[in-house]
Design an enzyme around this catalytic site. Structure first.
Site, short mmCIF file in Angstrom:
data_model
loop_
_atom_site.label_atom_id
_atom_site.label_comp_id
_atom_site.label_asym_id
_atom_site.label_seq_id
_atom_site.Cartn_x
_atom_site.Cartn_y
_atom_site.Cartn_z
N SER A 142 0.89 -1.24 0.13
CA SER A 142 0.12 -0.08 -0.02
C SER A 142 0.84 1.38 0.09
CB SER A 142 -0.86 -0.13 1.27
OG SER A 142 -1.61 1.25 1.38
N TYR A 155 -2.24 -1.33 10.29
CA TYR A 155 -2.14 -1.35 8.85
C TYR A 155 -0.73 -0.90 8.45
CZ TYR A 155 -4.04 -1.08 4.17
OH TYR A 155 -4.10 -1.23 2.83
P1 NAD Z 1 -11.58 -6.06 -0.13
O1 NAD Z 1 -11.89 -6.07 1.30
O2 NAD Z 1 -12.42 -5.79 -1.17
O3 NAD Z 1 -10.91 -7.67 -0.12
C1 NAD Z 1 -10.12 -8.22 1.02
C2 NAD Z 1 -10.01 -9.80 0.47
O4 NAD Z 1 -9.29 -10.35 1.58
C3 NAD Z 1 -11.42 -10.36 0.55
O5 NAD Z 1 -11.50 -11.42 -0.54
C4 NAD Z 1 -11.77 -11.04 2.02
O6 NAD Z 1 -12.56 -12.37 1.81
C5 NAD Z 1 -10.34 -11.65 1.97
N1 NAD Z 1 -10.09 -11.77 3.53
C6 NAD Z 1 -9.94 -10.99 4.43
N2 NAD Z 1 -9.67 -11.73 5.53
C7 NAD Z 1 -9.27 -12.85 5.23
C8 NAD Z 1 -8.74 -14.01 5.80
N3 NAD Z 1 -8.60 -13.79 7.19
N4 NAD Z 1 -8.62 -15.22 5.19
C9 NAD Z 1 -8.65 -14.95 3.93
N5 NAD Z 1 -9.08 -14.02 3.00
C10 NAD Z 1 -9.43 -12.97 3.82
O7 NAD Z 1 -10.32 -5.25 0.00
P2 NAD Z 1 -9.21 -4.50 -1.02
O8 NAD Z 1 -9.44 -3.17 -1.09
O9 NAD Z 1 -9.47 -5.22 -2.28
O10 NAD Z 1 -7.96 -5.10 -0.48
C11 NAD Z 1 -7.01 -6.08 -1.02
C12 NAD Z 1 -5.49 -5.79 -0.66
O11 NAD Z 1 -5.16 -4.35 -1.20
C13 NAD Z 1 -5.24 -5.59 0.76
O12 NAD Z 1 -4.27 -6.23 1.29
C14 NAD Z 1 -5.38 -4.04 0.93
O13 NAD Z 1 -4.73 -3.78 2.11
C15 NAD Z 1 -4.62 -3.43 -0.35
N6 NAD Z 1 -4.72 -2.08 -0.64
C16 NAD Z 1 -6.12 -1.58 -0.68
C17 NAD Z 1 -6.27 -0.31 -1.14
C18 NAD Z 1 -7.54 0.21 -1.37
O14 NAD Z 1 -7.70 1.51 -1.48
N7 NAD Z 1 -8.79 -0.27 -1.32
C19 NAD Z 1 -5.20 0.52 -1.23
C20 NAD Z 1 -3.77 -0.30 -1.00
C21 NAD Z 1 -3.77 -1.33 -0.49
#
Ligand code: NAD
Length: 260
Positions: A142, A155
């Site tokens: 991130s 985080y």
């Molecule tokens: P999201 O909530 O849409 O998806 C998260 C996924 O992780 C889901 O499929 C969920 O079921 C799974 N998950 C959560 N806990 C779990 C567990 N204990 N075991 C197995 N699976 C689990 O979120 P996202 O925004 O798509 O995030 C995905 C990644 O991207 C994360 O690591 C997040 O930190 C990172 N990220 C997101 C953003 C953003 O702006 N959305 C920015 C930077 C980084």
């Protein structure tokens, strides 16, 4: 180059992980999906990927906060699809609160899912990559892996740790032509961020649209959300020939967030 390879994408039932799974399936990878959600909805996602891209797609609902389940997930992918060639550590959760009010259980869960799960998955997947002299590990970190914001202690700590783990894995795996990189997105409009926006709108008595604009304005010069499809395309690039010597780096896809 990716046709016939096996890709494991953690947290691929939603958001960025789903975008990555779709992009890798479009390149011809067999896909191991993982993540939580409604069983029927996940089965629809799985079948949709199979129908659209004519690749094998299987699902394992391992809870990545449990190290033994992470190891079983890697073994299950190998048993059903063949050894993991492309490992994308994407699953992640968020909790927003000042340190004094940050629940210990939330700290433990975020460190376990956002950081330790990547260590356990890399440890389990690396030997087979070494044997074949090829592998791609991509850790979805991130902008918060490079800079901090208030109220996100767990985080930010986990994502900085993930960038560090990326560098060590890259150095250790380099002799086997296995690369390891981190992608550092800024704001991507997924359920993880939609919840933060809804919470802000409720707390500030404003609209979701207003808080979306404010979120971007606070952090990014380029006032647009990155899409899961764009992160998927970045993963495909890092798996390709042009990126075969790119390793140990943290690639920002963040609208200029960390350039400031
Ligand atoms: P999201 O909530 O849409 O998806 C998260 C996924 O992780 C889901 O499929 C969920 O079921 C799974 N998950 C959560 N806990 C779990 C567990 N204990 N075991 C197995 N699976 C689990 O979120 P996202 O925004 O798509 O995030 C995905 C990644 O991207 C994360 O690591 C997040 O930190 C990172 N990220 C997101 C953003 C953003 O702006 N959305 C920015 C930077 C980084």
């Amino acid at each position: 180059m990716l046709r016939g390879k096996t890709a494991l994408v953690t947290g691929s039932t939603s958001g960025i992980g789903l975008g990555i799974a779709q992009a890798l399936a479009a390149e011809g990878c067999a896909i191991m999906l993982n993540g939580f959600g409604d069983t029927a909805a996940i089965e629809r996602l799985r079948r949709d990927l199979v129908n659209r891209h004519e690749v094998k797609v299987v699902y394992n609902g391992a809870d990545l906060s449990r190290p033994e389940q992470v190891r079983e997930l890697v073994a299950d992918a190998a048993a059903r699809l063949g050894p993991v060639d492309v490992l994308v550590n994407n699953a992640g959760i968020q909790h927003v609160a000042p340190i004094e009010q940050f629940p210990e259980a939330k700290w433990d869960a975020i460190i376990a899912i956002n950081l330790s799960a990547a260590f356990h998955a890399i440890k389990a997947a690396l030997p087979a990559m070494r044997n074949r002299g090829w592998g791609r590990i991509v850790n979805i970190a991130s902008a918060h892996g490079l800079v901090a914001s208030e109220d996100k202690a767990a985080y930010v700590a986990a994502k900085h740790g993930l960038v560090g783990l990326t560098k060590v894995a890259a150095l250790e795996a380099a002799s086997s032509f296995v690369t390891c990189n981190a992608i550092c997105p800024g704001w991507v409009l997924t359920p993880l961020v939609e919840k933060q926006i809804a919470d802000r709108a409720a707390a500030n008595k404003t609209s979701v649209e207003y808080e979306q604009r404010e979120l971007l304005r606070e952090k990014q010069k380029l006032l647009a959300f990155t899409t899961p499809e764009q992160i998927g395309a970045m993963v495909v690039f890092l798996c390709g020939e042009a990126a075969s010597t790119m390793t140990g780096a943290a690639w920002s896809v963040d609208g200029g967030w960390v350039a400031q």
